[in-house]
Enzyme design. Sequence first.
Site, mmCIF file in Angstrom:
data_model
loop_
_atom_site.group_PDB
_atom_site.id
_atom_site.type_symbol
_atom_site.label_atom_id
_atom_site.label_comp_id
_atom_site.label_asym_id
_atom_site.label_seq_id
_atom_site.Cartn_x
_atom_site.Cartn_y
_atom_site.Cartn_z
ATOM 1 N N ASN A 9 0.867 -1.176 0.000
ATOM 2 C CA ASN A 9 0.000 0.000 0.000
ATOM 3 C C ASN A 9 0.903 1.225 0.000
ATOM 4 O O ASN A 9 1.502 1.557 1.020
ATOM 5 C CB ASN A 9 -0.891 -0.036 1.243
ATOM 6 N N LYS A 11 0.147 4.287 -0.235
ATOM 7 C CA LYS A 11 -0.471 5.475 0.378
ATOM 8 C C LYS A 11 -0.219 6.707 -0.517
ATOM 9 O O LYS A 11 -0.150 6.560 -1.732
ATOM 10 C CB LYS A 11 0.042 5.648 1.809
ATOM 11 N N HIS A 95 -9.297 0.917 5.240
ATOM 12 C CA HIS A 95 -8.002 1.172 5.877
ATOM 13 C C HIS A 95 -8.191 2.126 7.067
ATOM 14 O O HIS A 95 -9.001 3.046 7.014
ATOM 15 C CB HIS A 95 -7.021 1.765 4.856
ATOM 16 N N GLU A 97 -6.529 4.563 8.050
ATOM 17 C CA GLU A 97 -6.347 5.985 7.742
ATOM 18 C C GLU A 97 -7.623 6.560 7.122
ATOM 19 O O GLU A 97 -7.988 7.714 7.367
ATOM 20 C CB GLU A 97 -5.131 6.176 6.820
ATOM 21 N N GLU A 167 -4.995 -5.083 10.529
ATOM 22 C CA GLU A 167 -3.956 -4.074 10.754
ATOM 23 C C GLU A 167 -4.236 -3.359 12.079
ATOM 24 O O GLU A 167 -5.036 -2.404 12.110
ATOM 25 C CB GLU A 167 -3.953 -3.049 9.620
ATOM 26 N N GLY A 173 2.865 2.177 10.857
ATOM 27 C CA GLY A 173 3.789 3.294 10.695
ATOM 28 C C GLY A 173 4.512 3.681 11.972
ATOM 29 O O GLY A 173 5.166 4.722 12.032
ATOM 30 N N SER A 213 3.875 -2.272 10.309
ATOM 31 C CA SER A 213 5.332 -2.301 10.515
ATOM 32 C C SER A 213 5.973 -3.640 10.148
ATOM 33 O O SER A 213 6.901 -4.093 10.818
ATOM 34 C CB SER A 213 5.683 -1.915 11.954
#
Length: 250
Positions: A9, A11, A95, A97, A167, A173, A213
């Site tokens: 991904n 992003k 996701h 985010e 996730e 991240g 990660s």
Amino acid sequence: MRKKIVAGNWKMNKNAEQTEDLLNELIEKMPTETDVQVIVAPTFVNLASAVDHLEFINIDVAAQNVHQAESGAYTGEISADMLKSVGVDIVILGHSERRAIFHETDALIASKVNTALEHDMTVIFCFGEELKDRQSKNHFNVVENQLRDGLFQIEAKDWDNIVLAYEPVWAIGTGETASPEQVQEMHEFIRETVRKAFGSDIAEDVSILYGGSVKPDNAKEIFSNPDVDGGLIGGAALKSDDFIAIVNAI
Ligand code: 13P
């Protein structure tokens, strides 16, 4: 059939030239023989060129989002038909985010899932708890609710087009990875949750990816768990050596 999958991904990273450079590096470094499905998800504006670029190589292209409506007055949005028309038939939905920054609710995600499936797209359905949920030992509930409210409206036949991606938000991240034991425990729970709702065949067949990660040095240990079928990779997908090392770690 349960597949092994490693998806990158990207992003909001890489302009047109950088996208082409990274794709060229991946083409050069991809293992010739692999039973892993490798997927990359560049930004919308680079999807068509990525599809062209990867025409003769076994790397698939995914979008990072899709709008739930067919077409119309939705300034700035992209439809499933548009994605399909440039050769993209995989989409990442749910996701964290999108949930946190763009306020996507389970109900909205469910309608995006339905639209994508109506267009015969494969959905990489993301979900996962926040740190506070794990600290309060509510993480299994949160995950079960996200699955039920965002995905379980689909029909049994749709599961061929579903990939699950667990996730945990606290591991995205941050450099902090869930331990292999935490990952296996949650993946087993997810498979059990699918089994209760849709039966054993579907639960056994669905691929469940871990994201958060994942790096070359921890991928092997994470992927060695029986209920982990691959990874959804963020930061490490932006470096060809790291991404290919993760593909080779399965
Ligand atoms: P990182 O690998 O950078 O933690 O990101 C994971 C992710 O969000 C993939 O969708």
